[in-house]
Design a protein around this motif. Structure first.
Motif, PDB file in Angstrom:
ATOM      1  N   PRO B  28       0.817  -1.226   0.000  1.00 33.51           N
ATOM      2  CA  PRO B  28       0.000   0.000   0.000  1.00 33.51           C
ATOM      3  C   PRO B  28       0.845   1.269   0.000  1.00 33.51           C
ATOM      4  N   VAL B  29       1.978   1.246   0.714  1.00 28.82           N
ATOM      5  CA  VAL B  29       2.829   2.433   0.786  1.00 28.82           C
ATOM      6  C   VAL B  29       3.402   2.741  -0.597  1.00 28.82           C
ATOM      7  N   VAL B  30       3.895   1.700  -1.258  1.00 28.06           N
ATOM      8  CA  VAL B  30       4.468   1.878  -2.598  1.00 28.06           C
ATOM      9  C   VAL B  30       3.400   2.411  -3.554  1.00 28.06           C
ATOM     10  N   VAL B  31       2.243   1.781  -3.522  1.00 31.14           N
ATOM     11  CA  VAL B  31       1.185   2.158  -4.468  1.00 31.14           C
ATOM     12  C   VAL B  31       0.687   3.577  -4.192  1.00 31.14           C
ATOM     13  N   MET B  32       0.513   3.915  -2.904  1.00 30.98           N
ATOM     14  CA  MET B  32       0.037   5.262  -2.574  1.00 30.98           C
ATOM     15  C   MET B  32       1.045   6.325  -3.008  1.00 30.98           C
ATOM     16  N   THR B  33       2.338   6.023  -2.847  1.00 31.85           N
ATOM     17  CA  THR B  33       3.376   6.966  -3.280  1.00 31.85           C
ATOM     18  C   THR B  33       3.281   7.200  -4.784  1.00 31.85           C
ATOM     19  N   LEU B  34       3.104   6.108  -5.509  1.00 30.71           N
ATOM     20  CA  LEU B  34       3.029   6.224  -6.969  1.00 30.71           C
ATOM     21  C   LEU B  34       1.788   7.006  -7.397  1.00 30.71           C
ATOM     22  N   ILE B  35       0.675   6.720  -6.736  1.00 28.84           N
ATOM     23  CA  ILE B  35      -0.560   7.445  -7.074  1.00 28.84           C
ATOM     24  C   ILE B  35      -0.380   8.941  -6.792  1.00 28.84           C
ATOM     25  N   PHE B  36       0.263   9.234  -5.671  1.00 28.98           N
ATOM     26  CA  PHE B  36       0.475  10.637  -5.293  1.00 28.98           C
ATOM     27  C   PHE B  36       1.222  11.385  -6.400  1.00 28.98           C
ATOM     28  N   TYR B  37       2.336  10.814  -6.847  1.00 28.18           N
ATOM     29  CA  TYR B  37       3.124  11.505  -7.869  1.00 28.18           C
ATOM     30  C   TYR B  37       2.404  11.514  -9.224  1.00 28.18           C
ATOM     31  N   ALA B  38       1.625  10.459  -9.472  1.00 25.71           N
ATOM     32  CA  ALA B  38       0.933  10.373 -10.765  1.00 25.71           C
ATOM     33  C   ALA B  38      -0.145  11.439 -10.906  1.00 25.71           C
ATOM     34  N   VAL B  39      -0.886  11.693  -9.818  1.00 20.45           N
ATOM     35  CA  VAL B  39      -2.051  12.581  -9.952  1.00 20.45           C
ATOM     36  C   VAL B  39      -1.828  13.992  -9.411  1.00 20.45           C
ATOM     37  N   SER B  40      -0.775  14.181  -8.616  1.00 16.77           N
ATOM     38  CA  SER B  40      -0.665  15.475  -7.941  1.00 16.77           C
ATOM     39  C   SER B  40       0.093  16.517  -8.753  1.00 16.77           C
ATOM     40  N   GLN B  41       0.758  16.113  -9.801  1.00 16.42           N
ATOM     41  CA  GLN B  41       1.547  17.097 -10.534  1.00 16.42           C
ATOM     42  C   GLN B  41       0.867  17.458 -11.851  1.00 16.42           C
ATOM     43  N   ASP B  42       0.889  18.775 -12.145  1.00 19.44           N
ATOM     44  CA  ASP B  42       0.313  19.230 -13.405  1.00 19.44           C
ATOM     45  C   ASP B  42       1.303  18.966 -14.529  1.00 19.44           C
ATOM     46  N   GLU B  43       0.728  18.773 -15.697  1.00 16.09           N
ATOM     47  CA  GLU B  43       1.577  18.521 -16.859  1.00 16.09           C
ATOM     48  C   GLU B  43       2.296  19.819 -17.252  1.00 16.09           C
ATOM     49  N   THR B  44       3.572  19.717 -17.492  1.00 18.11           N
ATOM     50  CA  THR B  44       4.362  20.869 -17.924  1.00 18.11           C
ATOM     51  C   THR B  44       4.965  20.557 -19.283  1.00 18.11           C
ATOM     52  N   ALA B  45       4.840  21.510 -20.192  1.00 19.62           N
ATOM     53  CA  ALA B  45       5.436  21.316 -21.510  1.00 19.62           C
ATOM     54  C   ALA B  45       6.779  22.040 -21.568  1.00 19.62           C
ATOM     55  N   HIS B  46       7.775  21.342 -22.070  1.00 22.20           N
ATOM     56  CA  HIS B  46       9.097  21.953 -22.229  1.00 22.20           C
ATOM     57  C   HIS B  46       9.147  22.604 -23.605  1.00 22.20           C
ATOM     58  N   VAL B  47       9.284  23.929 -23.587  1.00 25.17           N
ATOM     59  CA  VAL B  47       9.188  24.680 -24.843  1.00 25.17           C
ATOM     60  C   VAL B  47      10.501  25.419 -25.103  1.00 25.17           C
ATOM     61  N   GLY B  48      10.964  25.348 -26.331  1.00 28.39           N
ATOM     62  CA  GLY B  48      12.146  26.103 -26.739  1.00 28.39           C
ATOM     63  C   GLY B  48      11.722  27.239 -27.658  1.00 28.39           C
ATOM     64  N   VAL B  49      12.560  28.241 -27.749  1.00 30.04           N
ATOM     65  CA  VAL B  49      12.238  29.398 -28.603  1.00 30.04           C
ATOM     66  C   VAL B  49      13.376  29.609 -29.588  1.00 30.04           C
ATOM     67  N   VAL B  50      13.006  29.770 -30.846  1.00 29.63           N
ATOM     68  CA  VAL B  50      14.005  30.076 -31.877  1.00 29.63           C
ATOM     69  C   VAL B  50      13.554  31.359 -32.567  1.00 29.63           C
ATOM     70  N   THR B  51      14.418  32.342 -32.562  1.00 31.03           N
ATOM     71  CA  THR B  51      14.091  33.597 -33.260  1.00 31.03           C
ATOM     72  C   THR B  51      15.200  33.896 -34.252  1.00 31.03           C
ATOM     73  N   ARG B  52      14.818  34.487 -35.315  1.00 33.81           N
ATOM     74  CA  ARG B  52      15.801  34.845 -36.341  1.00 33.81           C
ATOM     75  C   ARG B  52      15.516  36.265 -36.836  1.00 33.81           C
ATOM     76  N   GLY B  53      16.541  36.912 -37.414  1.00 29.92           N
ATOM     77  CA  GLY B  53      16.383  38.242 -37.967  1.00 29.92           C
ATOM     78  C   GLY B  53      16.162  39.259 -36.855  1.00 29.92           C
ATOM     79  N   VAL B  54      15.347  40.260 -37.157  1.00 29.38           N
ATOM     80  CA  VAL B  54      15.103  41.334 -36.183  1.00 29.38           C
ATOM     81  C   VAL B  54      14.431  40.779 -34.925  1.00 29.38           C
ATOM     82  N   ALA B  55      13.682  39.685 -35.086  1.00 30.10           N
ATOM     83  CA  ALA B  55      12.943  39.109 -33.954  1.00 30.10           C
ATOM     84  C   ALA B  55      13.868  38.733 -32.807  1.00 30.10           C
TER      85      ALA B  55
END
Lengths: 250, 389
Positions: B28-55
């Motif tokens: 139960p301890v193992v499973v509860m830990t896994l459930i906690f991390y699975a559901v408690s964190q919001d999804e984060t997207a890793h985004v990169g930025v590429v700009t060229r020219g005046v931008a």
């Protein structure tokens, strides 16, 4: 055929076999007699290669390793437990164990008929093992242990839980097997029934008390049956016997 | 009174089986830990930025706007600033997405500012990796909500021909967002993401359970000893089990595949079908070996059954099957790497979602073979020790 030299087996602080030396000739029914905990099953498990001894040697058919495939092929083993597949029929079980020993085709079918006839189970050959009575299951066990026609058949309490009349029939089958050239090593705690053996040994707490023909042992101890002879031997040579009378190895 | 003695007997028996007590408390301890991390964190997207020219002059402002979004983590990219060739920039963007370091890359070229100075909306290019629908949705939604801030970050139009209202209207005009997908498309369904993992998962799951219980029965019934007394090696016994289970695992895999293809309209090629069969077969073998090993490590059927949640549940949570493993703490990510289902999932998604060839997934296949070999060696060591000398 079988020679045991100074065999010892300990489990933690418990000594199951205590420097046992014994030789067993071919073509006989040889009985290992003793109460529960005497070391009979441990000895059989060592002989079949299921358990390693703590010390000593086992020489079977002139070889020093019961685990060698050539030696295993010459040994049949019937454990105390009903070790069959309950979801398979009697003949399927026997065929399976026959195939484990390399039997196939016509030879297997012929042998299947022979062993079924010997244990009088031909009429239940297609019955599931789970539907058999206790006595029938023991008969199926015997048939599956000898299907490959071993030179040595090791039987661990084969008549345990079997009614007296069937027990007698079992001993009759053992005699027929020996007449056909098989050797049988048998354990039983029904000491009185071991008078059917050609030779017996008395074991107590892992030590050998006596070895000889049943009638000779009864005569030696002046008793009318083998059970009384065993009690006498235990009193005279067992662990609680007076020091002057303690024997152990013959 | 009788009930009390029955209860006492049950308690005594369980307490004296230390491994069972440990399982009772640990699982139960193992499973509860896994459930906690699975559901408690919001999804984060890793985004990169590429700009060229005046931008490029507005890099810092753009990145600041993105960083204000809670669902976005801006990642710096190692695309050389002096690279101006559009084809090579796009290749570098694809390579970065393929590497898995970023989920999306926002590309802004100088044409954006030219368009906006000309009073047009201007186009931002968003490249998304696309194989994980939840991450893709998070990236697109977060960037869409940052678009206003992004527009504010850009220089305002100062045109003498344009009145103040006119300039404001141009500056307030939302930018156009063009999406490019490395894998999949806008039509990509959530179910498309989960389906590829089903055949290896179910075959592994049922083979593990069946082999654990069947072999445990073989041991307790005494039939295994009878086989091992015969001139049969332990390896032959195990291979016999493989042969026996193969038929049923194959039937199960065929049923699952047929269901996926026919009823769920999953479009796959023959090559992909072959790949599914390959990975599923490997998982059947791994499940079988692990089941037999668990059966040997257990002293009784009760303990054997408790191996099932201990082996299966962590794999459900950590194998990247449902929840993104990147959302778990580092230690769980390391554990995930040593779970067979993780590699089966990755291999299946590489083949079915990313159109990789079966052999291109060789690192995962090699890991599965490694799990099989490790379990086989463990089984040989434990099995021989317990059955023979």
């Amino acid at each position: 055929m079988l020679a045991i030299h100074n065999l010892t087996k300990t489990y933690g602080g418990l000594t199951a076999l205590d420097h046992l030396t014994l030789s067993i000739p071919e073509g006989e029914i040889f009985g290992l007699l003793g109460p529960n905990g005497a070391g009979k099953t441990t000895l059989l498990r060592i002989l079949t290669g299921l358990v390693a001894p703590t010390g000593g040697k086992v020489e079977l058919f002139g070889r020093y390793a019961p685990t060698q495939p050539e030696v295993r092929a010459m040994v049949g083993y019937m454990p105390q437990q009903d070790a069959l597949y309950p979801g398979l029929t009697v003949s399927e079980n026997i065929r399976f164990f026959g195939r484990m020993y390399g039997l196939n085709g016509e030879a297997l079918e012929t042998r299947l008929e022979e062993v079924l006839a010997l244990v009088e189970l031909s009429h239940r050959r297609d019955g599931l093992v789970s539907t058999l009575s206790g006595g029938m299951t023991r008969r199926a066990m015997l048939a599956s242990a000898m299907v490959h026609h071993p030179r040595l058949l090791i039987l661990d309490e084969p008549t345990s839980g079997v009614d007296p009349s069937l027990r007698l029939r079992f001993w009759g089958w053992f005699s027929r097997l020996v007449d056909n050239g098989m050797s049988i090593l048998i354990t039983t705690h029904h000491i009185s029934e071991a008078s059917h053996c050609h030779q017996v040994v008395f074991l107590r707490e892992g030590r050998l008390l006596e070895q000889g023909e049943p009638h000779r042992l009864m005569k030696q101890y002046g008793t009318a049956d083998l059970e009384a002879a065993f009690v006498q031997a235990t009193e005279q040579k067992g662990p609680n016997a007076p020091p002057s009378q303690k024997g152990g190895q013959p | 009174m009788t009930i009390r003695w029955i209860a006492l007997r049950v308690i005594l028996e369980i307490i004296r089986d230390r491994r069972t007590v440990a399982f009772f408390l640990l699982v139960p301890v193992v499973v509860m830990t896994l459930i906690f991390y699975a559901v408690s964190q919001d999804e984060t997207a890793h985004v990169g930025v590429v700009t060229r020219g005046v931008a490029r002059l507005f890099d810092a402002d753009l990145i600041k706007s993105l960083e204000n979004e809670t669902d976005i983590e801006v990642v710096s990219l190692d695309i050389p600033d002096e690279e101006t060739d559009l084809v090579r920039i796009e290749t570098a963007i694809r390579d970065h997405l393929r590497s898995g370091r970023v989920d999306a890359i926002l590309y802004m070229d100088e044409k954006l500012l030219v368009d906006r100075f000309a009073g047009r909306r201007g186009t931002l290019h968003l490249w998304v990796e696309g194989s994980r629908p939840t991450t893709t949705a998070t990236a697109i939604s977060a960037i869409a909500s940052a678009m206003d801030d992004l527009a504010d970050a850009l220089p305002v139009v100062i045109d003498t021909q344009c009145s103040a209202d006119c300039a404001n209207s141009v500056n307030a005009t939302p930018m156009e967002l063009t999406k490019h997908y490395l894998y999949g498309s806008e039509d990509y369904r959530m179910v498309d993401f989960f389906l590829p993992v089903f055949p290896p998962f179910f075959v592994f799951f049922f083979t593990f359970i069946l082999s654990t219980i069947t072999f445990q029965r073989e041991r307790t019934r005494g039939t295994l000893e009878r086989i091992l007394i015969a001139p049969v090696s332990f390896g032959q016994v195990v291979l016999g089990y493989v042969g026996g289970f193969f038929l049923f695992s194959l039937a199960q895999a065929v049923i699952i595949l047929t269901y996926i293809i026919v009823l769920l309209s999953f479009d796959i090629t023959w090559a992909q079908m072959f790949s599914i069969a390959g990975v599923t077969l490997l998982m059947m073998l791994v499940g079988l070996m692990m089941g037999l090993l668990a059966s040997f490590l257990a002293h009784n059927e009760f303990q054997a059954i408790q191996f099932i949640p201990l082996v299966v549940l962590p794999q459900v949570f950590l194998s990247d099957m449902i929840w993104d493993i990147q959302r778990f703490p580092q230690v769980f990510q390391w554990i995930a790497y040593f779970l067979p289902l993780t590699h089966a999932n990755w291999a299946m998604r590489d083949v079915l979602l990313k159109n990789h060839s079966f052999w291109a997934t060789w690192p995962h296949l090699l890991m599965l073979v490694g799990f099989f070999m490790a379990a086989w060696l463990g089984l040989m060591a434990v099995g021989r020790k317990r059955t023979s000398y």
